[in-house]
Design a protein around this motif. Structure first.
Motif, short mmCIF file in Angstrom:
data_model
loop_
_atom_site.label_atom_id
_atom_site.label_comp_id
_atom_site.label_asym_id
_atom_site.label_seq_id
_atom_site.Cartn_x
_atom_site.Cartn_y
_atom_site.Cartn_z
N LEU A 165 0.81 -1.23 0.00
CA LEU A 165 0.00 0.00 0.00
C LEU A 165 0.84 1.27 0.00
O LEU A 165 0.46 2.27 0.62
N SER A 166 1.97 1.23 -0.68
CA SER A 166 2.80 2.42 -0.79
C SER A 166 2.24 3.29 -1.93
O SER A 166 2.52 3.03 -3.10
N THR A 167 1.44 4.28 -1.56
CA THR A 167 0.77 5.12 -2.56
C THR A 167 0.37 6.44 -1.92
O THR A 167 0.72 6.71 -0.77
N GLU A 168 -0.33 7.28 -2.68
CA GLU A 168 -0.81 8.57 -2.15
C GLU A 168 -2.34 8.52 -2.09
O GLU A 168 -2.96 7.47 -2.25
N THR A 211 -8.79 -7.46 2.78
CA THR A 211 -8.17 -6.99 4.02
C THR A 211 -6.97 -6.11 3.65
O THR A 211 -6.28 -6.40 2.66
N LEU A 212 -6.73 -5.04 4.45
CA LEU A 212 -5.71 -4.04 4.08
C LEU A 212 -4.65 -3.91 5.16
O LEU A 212 -4.96 -3.84 6.35
N ASP A 213 -3.37 -3.84 4.72
CA ASP A 213 -2.29 -3.57 5.67
C ASP A 213 -1.16 -2.84 4.94
O ASP A 213 -0.83 -3.18 3.81
N HIS A 214 -0.59 -1.82 5.58
CA HIS A 214 0.52 -1.06 4.99
C HIS A 214 1.85 -1.65 5.41
O HIS A 214 1.98 -2.21 6.50
N MET A 215 2.88 -1.51 4.55
CA MET A 215 4.20 -2.07 4.87
C MET A 215 4.82 -1.43 6.12
O MET A 215 5.70 -2.02 6.74
N ASN A 216 4.38 -0.25 6.54
CA ASN A 216 4.94 0.41 7.73
C ASN A 216 4.06 0.25 8.98
O ASN A 216 4.32 0.91 9.98
N SER A 217 3.04 -0.59 8.91
CA SER A 217 2.11 -0.67 10.05
C SER A 217 2.81 -1.04 11.35
O SER A 217 2.43 -0.59 12.42
N TYR A 218 3.85 -1.89 11.24
CA TYR A 218 4.54 -2.33 12.47
C TYR A 218 5.01 -1.12 13.28
O TYR A 218 5.04 -1.16 14.50
N SER A 219 5.39 -0.02 12.60
CA SER A 219 5.86 1.15 13.36
C SER A 219 4.74 2.18 13.56
O SER A 219 4.62 2.76 14.64
#
Ligand code: SF4
Length: 445
Positions: free
Chosen positions: A100-103, A120-128
Motif C-alpha cells: 500500500l505504498s501510494t498517495e 483486508t488491508l495492511d501497509h508495509m509500515n504498520s509495524y511502526s
C-alpha cells in the motif's frame, strides 16, 4: 485506460525539456518539503537544483523506466495483465491488499476495490505506525503542526532519534528558520536529545554555536527513562541516582526546563523506537505533554513518515472509520491490528491471494508467499519470486500528479507530474481491475 491523466493538481500539464518546476512537493519523507526547484532535462531526466536533501535528490533523479506488464514473467498487454489480476482476486476467498505504498488518489481507488471484493488491508509500515495509532486509540494525545513548531517552539526535546536520519531538513525548516510570524529569535531555541547512542546531534547546534544537551542511553532503556521523566514532570521524587545510566539530576533539570519553557515540543519517530511494546513509551511521552499543559504550553510531534503511510492511514480512516489493518471481508469495515497483520495472514495461509502495491520504491518487493500474487509497483521493482502478475505503475510526484498528507496530518499538498511517462497511475489500474472483477463475477454467476 489513460496512461497519464491530468488533474487539477498537475503543476506541469505539458512537461517539456528544459522546463524548471518551482515549489515542488517532495514525497520522499513525511516532511513533504514544498520548496524544491527541479529542472527537466532531455529524455525525462530530472535534476534537483535547489532545496533537495540526499534522499529527495535520489527520489527525483531516478531514471525514467517504461517496463511492460508481465504475467508469469512474460511480457503481455496491460489489458491481459488486468484481466489476469482480476481473475485472481475475484476467485479468492480472502484477498489481502498489502504494501500500500501510494498517495491519496491511489488509496481511494484501493479502498473502493477492497470494499467491492471484501479484501483486508495492511501497509508495509504498520509495524511502526501502530506504535502511535494505539496511543491515540487508547488515550488520545496533544500534538502540534510543523507550522506551529516553526513559529513558536522555544525548547525542543527529541526522544530516541536524531530526526535527520528520517527527516533530513527538519532543523533547517522548522528550528533554525531565520524568521517567525511573531518575531521570535530562533537562534535562542534550546535542543535536548534524550536516548539513543551515536546519533548525529550536529543539526541541534544553533546558528550562534550553542550546542544541544545530549543525554544518551540504549534505545531499549527508553521505557524506564521516559517513565522517570513523566514522574518528575508530575512532581514525584526519585531515589535512584541514575536511570539507565543517565544521572537522575540531569532528568530533574530537564523536567524543570520543560516546566519553564513557554512552548516546548517533544518529538519522536515511531520507527526508531524499535523494541517490544514501544507504544507504552510513546504514551509516556504524550502523558508528559498532557501533564505539562496544566501549567504551561507543550505539544508532542510524531515525525518520520515514508511510503505514503500517513496518507494511506488518513484516507482509510475517513473512508472506513479505521486506519489500516482493517478488512471488508464481512461486507462492512472492521479493524484488528493483530488479526489483519499481513505477515500473519500470509504465514497462516488465511490470505489466499495477495495484491502488493509499492508505487514509491523499487526495493519494496512483496514477501515470499505461496498465495497467487499480483504486484502493482514501481517499474524497477526487483523480485526474488516473480509474481503471477506484475503491472508497473507511475511514480506519484514524478510521473503523475497526486495528493499527500504531511507528517502532521493537518496539511495536504499536491504532487506534480514532472515528466512524460506512458505508465498508468495506480488508480487507473485499480479502477480497470475493479471493472474486470465485476465482469468476472458476473460470468461466474
Ligand atoms: S527532508 Fe524529506 S521531504 Fe524534504 S527534501 Fe528531504 S526527503 Fe524530501
Amino acid at each position: 485506460m489513460q496512461s497519464s491523466g491530468k488533474n487539477q493538481n498537475d503543476l506541469s500539464s505539458t512537461p517539456s525539456n528544459g522546463k524548471v518546476h518551482e515549489h515542488v512537493a517532495c514525497p520522499a519523507c513525511g516532511l513533504l518539503c514544498d520548496d524544491l526547484v527541479i529542472r527537466q532535462g532531455a529524455s525525462g531526466t530530472l535534476e534537483v537544483t535547489k532545496n533537495g536533501c540526499a534522499k529527495g535528490i535520489r527520489f527525483f533523479e531516478q531514471p525514467l523506466l517504461e517496463s511492460s506488464p508481465r504475467v508469469a514473467g512474460k511480457p503481455v498487454s496491460l489489458e491481459t495483465a488486468v484481466a489476469k489480476a482480476a481473475a485472481i482476486l475475484a476467485n479468492s476467498n480472502q484477498p489481502l491488499f498489502a504494501g500500500l505504498s501510494t498517495e491519496v488518489q491511489g488509496m481511494r481507488a484501493v479502498m473502493r476495490l477492497a470494499d467491492s471484493i471484501g479484501a483486508t488491508l495492511d501497509h508495509m509500515n504498520s509495524y511502526s505506525s501502530l506504535r502511535n495509532t494505539l496511543v491515540v486509540q487508547n488515550a488520545g494525545w496533544m500534538v502540534t503542526t510543523l507550522t506551529e513548531v516553526r513559529n513558536r517552539v522555544d525548547l525542543l526535546l527529541v526522544i530516541g532519534t536524531d530526526i535527520v536520519s528520517y527527516n533530513s531538513r527538519f532543523f533547517e525548516r522548522q528550528i533554525w528558520n531565520p524568521e517567525t510570524m511573531f518575531g521570535q529569535d530562533t537562534s535562542s531555541r534550546e535542543v535536548v536529545y534524550l536516548g539513543g547512542r551515536g546519533l548525529d546531534t550536529s543539526h541541534g547546534i544553533s546558528p550562534g554555536g550553542t550546542k544541544p544537551t545530549v543525554l544518551e542511553c540504549d534505545i531499549e532503556k527508553l521505557p524506564e527513562v521516559t517513565a522517570a521523566l513523566h514522574a518528575l514532570v508530575a512532581g514525584k521524587k526519585l531515589s535512584a541516582e541514575t536511570i539507565a545510566g543517565i544521572p537522575t539530576d540531569e532528568l530533574v533539570k530537564l523536567a524543570a526546563r520543560l516546566h519553564e519553557a513557554k512552548y516546548s515540543v517533544i518529538a519522536w519517530v515511531s520507527s526508531a523506537l524499535d523494541f517490544p511494546h514501544a507504544e507504552l513509551t510513546v504514551q509516556n511521552i504524550t502523558e508528559t505533554v498532557i501533564k505539562l499543559n496544566e501549567k504551561t504550553r507543550s505539544s508532542g510531534l510524531p515525525l518520520g513518515g515514508s511510503e505514503g503511510d500517513y496518507s494511506v492511514n488518513q484516507t482509510s480512516t475517513w473512508i472506513s472509520g479505521y486506519p489500516v489493518r482493517n478488512s471488508f471481508k464481512r461486507g462492512y469495515p472492521e479493524y484488528d491490528p493483530y488479526h489483519f497483520d499481513a505477515a500473519r495472514l500470509l504465514e497462516s495461509g488465511e490470505a489466499d491471494s495477495l495484491l502488493w502495491i509499492n508505487s514509491f520504491s523499487p526495493g519494496k518487493a512483496p514477501p515470499e508467499t505461496k498465495a497467487p500474487a499480483v504486484v502493482l509497483g514501481h517499474p524497477a521493482t526487483g523480485f526474488e519470486q516473480e509474481p503471477d502478475v506484475f503491472i508497473p505503475v507511475g511514480i506519484p510526484g514524478i510521473d503523475h500528479a497526486g495528493t499527500m498528507f504531511r507528517i502532521d496530518s493537518s496539511v495536504t499538498l499536491p504532487l506534480a507530474r514532472l515528466r512524460q511517462s506512458t505508465l498508468p497511475t495506480l488508480a487507473e489500474v485499480i479502477t480497470a481491475i475493479e471493472a474486470a472483477t465485476e465482469l468476472d463475477s458476473t460470468h461466474a454467476d
